[in-house]
Each structure stands twice: as structure tokens, then as C-alpha cells.
Motif scaffolding. Structure first.
Motif, PDB file in Angstrom:
ATOM      1  N   THR A 195       5.012 -35.347 -55.085  1.00  0.00           N
ATOM      2  CA  THR A 195       5.451 -34.256 -55.962  1.00  0.00           C
ATOM      3  C   THR A 195       6.129 -34.803 -57.217  1.00  0.00           C
ATOM      4  N   THR A 196       6.812 -35.928 -57.084  1.00  0.00           N
ATOM      5  CA  THR A 196       7.436 -36.540 -58.267  1.00  0.00           C
ATOM      6  C   THR A 196       6.363 -36.981 -59.259  1.00  0.00           C
ATOM      7  N   ARG A 197       5.306 -37.594 -58.760  1.00  0.00           N
ATOM      8  CA  ARG A 197       4.205 -38.022 -59.654  1.00  0.00           C
ATOM      9  C   ARG A 197       3.567 -36.816 -60.336  1.00  0.00           C
ATOM     10  N   ILE A 198       3.351 -35.755 -59.562  1.00  0.00           N
ATOM     11  CA  ILE A 198       2.740 -34.548 -60.137  1.00  0.00           C
ATOM     12  C   ILE A 198       3.682 -33.926 -61.166  1.00  0.00           C
ATOM     13  N   GLY A 199       4.968 -33.875 -60.836  1.00  0.00           N
ATOM     14  CA  GLY A 199       5.947 -33.265 -61.736  1.00  0.00           C
ATOM     15  C   GLY A 199       6.094 -34.001 -63.051  1.00  0.00           C
ATOM     16  N   GLN A 200       5.809 -35.303 -63.056  1.00  0.00           N
ATOM     17  CA  GLN A 200       5.887 -36.064 -64.307  1.00  0.00           C
ATOM     18  C   GLN A 200       4.704 -35.778 -65.219  1.00  0.00           C
ATOM     19  N   LYS A 235       2.949 -32.476 -64.839  1.00  0.00           N
ATOM     20  CA  LYS A 235       2.861 -31.028 -64.989  1.00  0.00           C
ATOM     21  C   LYS A 235       4.227 -30.397 -64.698  1.00  0.00           C
ATOM     22  N   PRO A 236       4.561 -29.316 -65.396  1.00  0.00           N
ATOM     23  CA  PRO A 236       5.910 -28.719 -65.274  1.00  0.00           C
ATOM     24  C   PRO A 236       6.057 -27.858 -64.037  1.00  0.00           C
ATOM     25  N   CYS A 237       6.155 -28.485 -62.859  1.00  0.00           N
ATOM     26  CA  CYS A 237       6.081 -27.682 -61.635  1.00  0.00           C
ATOM     27  C   CYS A 237       7.016 -28.120 -60.517  1.00  0.00           C
ATOM     28  N   VAL A 238       7.981 -29.000 -60.780  1.00  0.00           N
ATOM     29  CA  VAL A 238       8.783 -29.550 -59.693  1.00  0.00           C
ATOM     30  C   VAL A 238      10.287 -29.467 -59.981  1.00  0.00           C
ATOM     31  N   SER A 239      11.031 -28.973 -58.991  1.00  0.00           N
ATOM     32  CA  SER A 239      12.491 -29.016 -58.992  1.00  0.00           C
ATOM     33  C   SER A 239      12.944 -29.586 -57.657  1.00  0.00           C
ATOM     34  N   VAL A 240      14.113 -30.199 -57.658  1.00  0.00           N
ATOM     35  CA  VAL A 240      14.732 -30.698 -56.436  1.00  0.00           C
ATOM     36  C   VAL A 240      16.072 -29.985 -56.281  1.00  0.00           C
ATOM     37  N   LEU A 241      16.290 -29.389 -55.111  1.00  0.00           N
ATOM     38  CA  LEU A 241      17.491 -28.584 -54.876  1.00  0.00           C
ATOM     39  C   LEU A 241      18.273 -29.098 -53.679  1.00  0.00           C
ATOM     40  N   GLU A 242      19.588 -28.964 -53.749  1.00  0.00           N
ATOM     41  CA  GLU A 242      20.446 -29.135 -52.589  1.00  0.00           C
ATOM     42  C   GLU A 242      21.121 -27.796 -52.344  1.00  0.00           C
ATOM     43  N   SER A 243      21.105 -27.348 -51.096  1.00  0.00           N
ATOM     44  CA  SER A 243      21.596 -26.004 -50.793  1.00  0.00           C
ATOM     45  C   SER A 243      22.266 -25.959 -49.425  1.00  0.00           C
ATOM     46  N   THR A 244      23.164 -25.008 -49.291  1.00  0.00           N
ATOM     47  CA  THR A 244      23.807 -24.764 -48.002  1.00  0.00           C
ATOM     48  C   THR A 244      22.982 -23.812 -47.141  1.00  0.00           C
ATOM     49  N   LEU A 245      21.928 -23.228 -47.717  1.00  0.00           N
ATOM     50  CA  LEU A 245      21.114 -22.247 -47.002  1.00  0.00           C
ATOM     51  C   LEU A 245      19.924 -22.906 -46.323  1.00  0.00           C
ATOM     52  N   PRO A 246      19.631 -22.537 -45.076  1.00  0.00           N
ATOM     53  CA  PRO A 246      18.441 -23.055 -44.404  1.00  0.00           C
ATOM     54  C   PRO A 246      17.170 -22.518 -45.072  1.00  0.00           C
ATOM     55  N   LEU A 247      16.057 -23.160 -44.764  1.00  0.00           N
ATOM     56  CA  LEU A 247      14.794 -22.922 -45.472  1.00  0.00           C
ATOM     57  C   LEU A 247      14.442 -21.448 -45.648  1.00  0.00           C
ATOM     58  N   PHE A 248      14.353 -20.707 -44.577  1.00  0.00           N
ATOM     59  CA  PHE A 248      13.807 -19.359 -44.693  1.00  0.00           C
ATOM     60  C   PHE A 248      14.800 -18.375 -45.311  1.00  0.00           C
ATOM     61  N   LEU A 249      16.091 -18.651 -45.202  1.00  0.00           N
ATOM     62  CA  LEU A 249      17.062 -17.816 -45.911  1.00  0.00           C
ATOM     63  C   LEU A 249      16.955 -18.028 -47.420  1.00  0.00           C
ATOM     64  N   LEU A 250      16.795 -19.293 -47.840  1.00  0.00           N
ATOM     65  CA  LEU A 250      16.669 -19.563 -49.272  1.00  0.00           C
ATOM     66  C   LEU A 250      15.334 -19.066 -49.811  1.00  0.00           C
ATOM     67  N   THR A 251      14.274 -19.188 -48.991  1.00  0.00           N
ATOM     68  CA  THR A 251      12.964 -18.654 -49.394  1.00  0.00           C
ATOM     69  C   THR A 251      13.051 -17.150 -49.635  1.00  0.00           C
ATOM     70  N   ASP A 252      13.669 -16.448 -48.696  1.00  0.00           N
ATOM     71  CA  ASP A 252      13.821 -14.995 -48.840  1.00  0.00           C
ATOM     72  C   ASP A 252      14.664 -14.650 -50.063  1.00  0.00           C
ATOM     73  N   HIS A 253      15.701 -15.446 -50.301  1.00  0.00           N
ATOM     74  CA  HIS A 253      16.572 -15.185 -51.449  1.00  0.00           C
ATOM     75  C   HIS A 253      15.783 -15.325 -52.757  1.00  0.00           C
ATOM     76  N   PHE A 254      15.066 -16.431 -52.921  1.00  0.00           N
ATOM     77  CA  PHE A 254      14.316 -16.656 -54.160  1.00  0.00           C
ATOM     78  C   PHE A 254      13.177 -15.648 -54.332  1.00  0.00           C
ATOM     79  N   ALA A 255      12.593 -15.209 -53.223  1.00  0.00           N
ATOM     80  CA  ALA A 255      11.487 -14.249 -53.311  1.00  0.00           C
ATOM     81  C   ALA A 255      11.931 -12.932 -53.933  1.00  0.00           C
ATOM     82  N   GLN A 256      13.242 -12.663 -53.916  1.00  0.00           N
ATOM     83  CA  GLN A 256      13.762 -11.427 -54.509  1.00  0.00           C
ATOM     84  C   GLN A 256      13.604 -11.399 -56.029  1.00  0.00           C
ATOM     85  N   PHE A 257      13.367 -12.564 -56.627  1.00  0.00           N
ATOM     86  CA  PHE A 257      13.286 -12.646 -58.089  1.00  0.00           C
ATOM     87  C   PHE A 257      11.848 -12.784 -58.566  1.00  0.00           C
ATOM     88  N   HIS A 258      10.910 -12.445 -57.661  1.00  0.00           N
ATOM     89  CA  HIS A 258       9.490 -12.501 -58.014  1.00  0.00           C
ATOM     90  C   HIS A 258       9.180 -11.504 -59.128  1.00  0.00           C
TER      91      HIS A 258
END
Length: 280
Positions: free
Chosen positions: A62-67, A69-92
Motif C-alpha cells: 500500500t505504501t508503494r501504491i500510495g506513492q 496514487k493519492p489513496c493511502v492514509s495510516v491511522l492510529e486509533s483507540t477504536l476497534p476495526l468495525f467500530l471505526l468502520t461504522d463511524h467513518f461510513a457515517q460520512f459517506h
């Protein structure tokens, strides 16, 4: 603390299949929306918290692809995967000032900085809830660290869903990718020349002259493309010609002759004012 890669599959389709083959956990931000049936182009939240050979391969790829094409972020979060997925999906989808809904591709790293900067304090705190660190790879392939405000639960609660934008916010976000769209249009006719210009030179040049075109009342994409053709072929020197100065003497003026017709009658000496940008 969990570590994630946010990957926009629209820039690299069917990446989810590789994740499935490697047994990597991920969530789709399209879940719960009409686009849920399009996993091949979905924005994916990939869990790379646990160190392993498989997760390292995903990080490296993903790092190679991101360099590129504009498509990669790296995040650190206190939320487990599916809670953060649900949270971000609210901004679709977001709500424009006219009440219409608009699909918001904020995970495109060309748009992400504009998105974060355009949000109000309340909206930004709500959006970045549970995020401790956010780094994206920008349009030039460089890492960009995004400041995360200290969480204020009471402030964040004042944001509502769907996220509602005012006119200024909507304008900024709707035009965030316009220079890229114009570069795409220009490639249709002068691809070889466009591709020979380093992107670190091309994008700022296009952005500056696109803004100039808008200041002169050129809001139609075709007219803007012609304006940028003038700029590229003369390295911006065309503005010094009397013919151009006369037409745009007053930014608010509305010449009777359509811009495309005027463009086709430009004198030959205008094109000789400067070398094309790709020859600089």
C-alpha cells in the motif's frame, strides 16, 4: 492502540481480494450504503495492528501504491476495526446547503486536507473521534501529518448527521479536485507534453492559472481548459499580450464574444511570448 491503513480502492481496484487471500481483517466504508455491492472500488479500513509477514506485505504494497496514487492514509486509533468502520461510513454522504446529498470522497488524499480544514471545530472533533494520529501520502508521494485536535466530547456532540455544510464549505470541497480534472482534460489533447512535466511543477502551475481563470469569470470547464492551454504553451506569459489585457481589463466585465471564439482568433505573436512549460 490499533493501527490501520485507509485504502481507496477506486485508485487500485479489487485490492480486497488480496486481503482476503492473506486473511487480513478489513472493513468497507461502503457498508450500509447503495455502493455496498461494489467492493472492488470501496474505501477499505485495513487492520495492520498485529505484526506479521502478511501485514508487513500489505503495509509495503500500500505504501508503494500510495506513492504513485493519492489513496493511502495510516491511522492510529483507540477504536476497534468495525467500530471505526461504522463511524467513518457515517460520512459517506453529506448534506449541501440546498438540502441535496453529495457523496464525499474525503479518503482521496488530494481531498482529505481540504476536508479536514473545511470542517468546523465541532465537525472535525466528531469526524476524528477515536483517532490519535493520522498520516496520509499526498499527491506528490510525500507523507503528510494531519493535526488531531484533543477530543472534546461535549463539543463533538454538537455535530449532527448527516454532516451539513454551509455554502463556503461546499464550494471548497466541490472545487478541491477541479485542477486534477482539468489536467485529465488536457491529457486528452496533449498527453505527451503534459506527462513530460514533473507533477510537482505541473499541479501548482495548473492550480494557480485555474484560479486566475475563475477570477476572470471563466467558470465553464471548456473555457478553463482553453485558458490553461494558453498558459501552458506560453509558460503563463500570454497575460502580457495587449489582446488579453484588453479583454480582461475588468474582472467583472462580460465580453459579448464567447471565450472559445475569442481564443480561435488570437494573433500568432501571442504564442511566441514564452516557451511551453514542457520546454522549460
Amino acid at each position: 492502540m490499533f493501527r490501520y491503513i485507509l485504502f481507496d480502492s477506486c485508485q487500485h481496484p479489487r485490492f480486497h481480494q488480496k486481503l482476503q487471500q492473506r486473511n487480513i481483517l478489513y472493513g468497507s466504508l461502503f457498508e450500509g450504503h447503495a455502493e455496498e455491492s461494489l467492493p472492488e472500488i470501496a474505501p477499505l479500513l485495513i487492520d495492520v495492528t498485529v505484526e506479521s509477514e502478511a501485514t508487513q506485505k500489505v503495509i509495503d504494497e500500500t505504501t508503494r501504491i500510495g506513492q504513485l496514487k493519492p489513496c493511502v492514509s495510516v491511522l492510529e486509533s483507540t477504536l476497534p476495526l468495525f467500530l471505526l468502520t461504522d463511524h467513518f461510513a457515517q460520512f459517506h454522504l453529506i448534506e449541501r446547503p440546498d438540502g441535496q446529498s453529495m457523496l464525499m470522497r474525503w479518503y482521496d488524499t488530494r481531498i482529505l486536507p481540504v476536508w479536514l480544514d473545511a470542517l468546523t471545530a465541532e465537525q472535525r472533533m466528531f469526524f476524528t473521534r477515536g483517532i490519535a494520529q493520522w498520516t496520509s501520502i499526498d499527491r506528490f508521494g510525500d507523507e503528510q501529518r494531519h493535526p488531531i485536535a484533543e477530543s472534546d466530547i461535549e463539543t463533538a456532540k454538537r455535530a449532527s448527521l448527516p454532516l451539513q455544510l454551509d455554502a463556503s464549505q461546499a464550494e471548497r470541497l466541490q472545487t478541491a479536485s477541479e485542477p486534477d480534472a482539468l489536467i485529465y482534460e488536457l491529457r486528452k489533447t496533449i498527453a505527451k507534453q503534459i506527462d513530460s512535466i514533473p507533477h510537482r511543477v505541473l499541479y501548482p502551475f495548473i492550480h494557480t492559472h485555474w484560479q486566475m481563470a475563475r477570477q476572470h469569470g471563466l467558470c465553464d470547464r471548456h473555457a478553463q481548459t482553453l485558458w490553461l492551454t494558453l498558459a501552458l504553451r506560453t509558460s503563463g506569459k500570454f497575460v502580457e499580450h495587449p489582446t488579453v489585457a484588453e479583454r480582461f481589463a475588468s474582472p467583472s466585465s462580460q465580453p459579448e464574444q464567447p471565450f472559445a471564439d475569442w481564443f480561435n482568433t488570437l494573433p500568432d505573436d501571442l504564442w511566441e511570448l514564452g516557451k511551453p512549460l514542457w520546454e522549460q
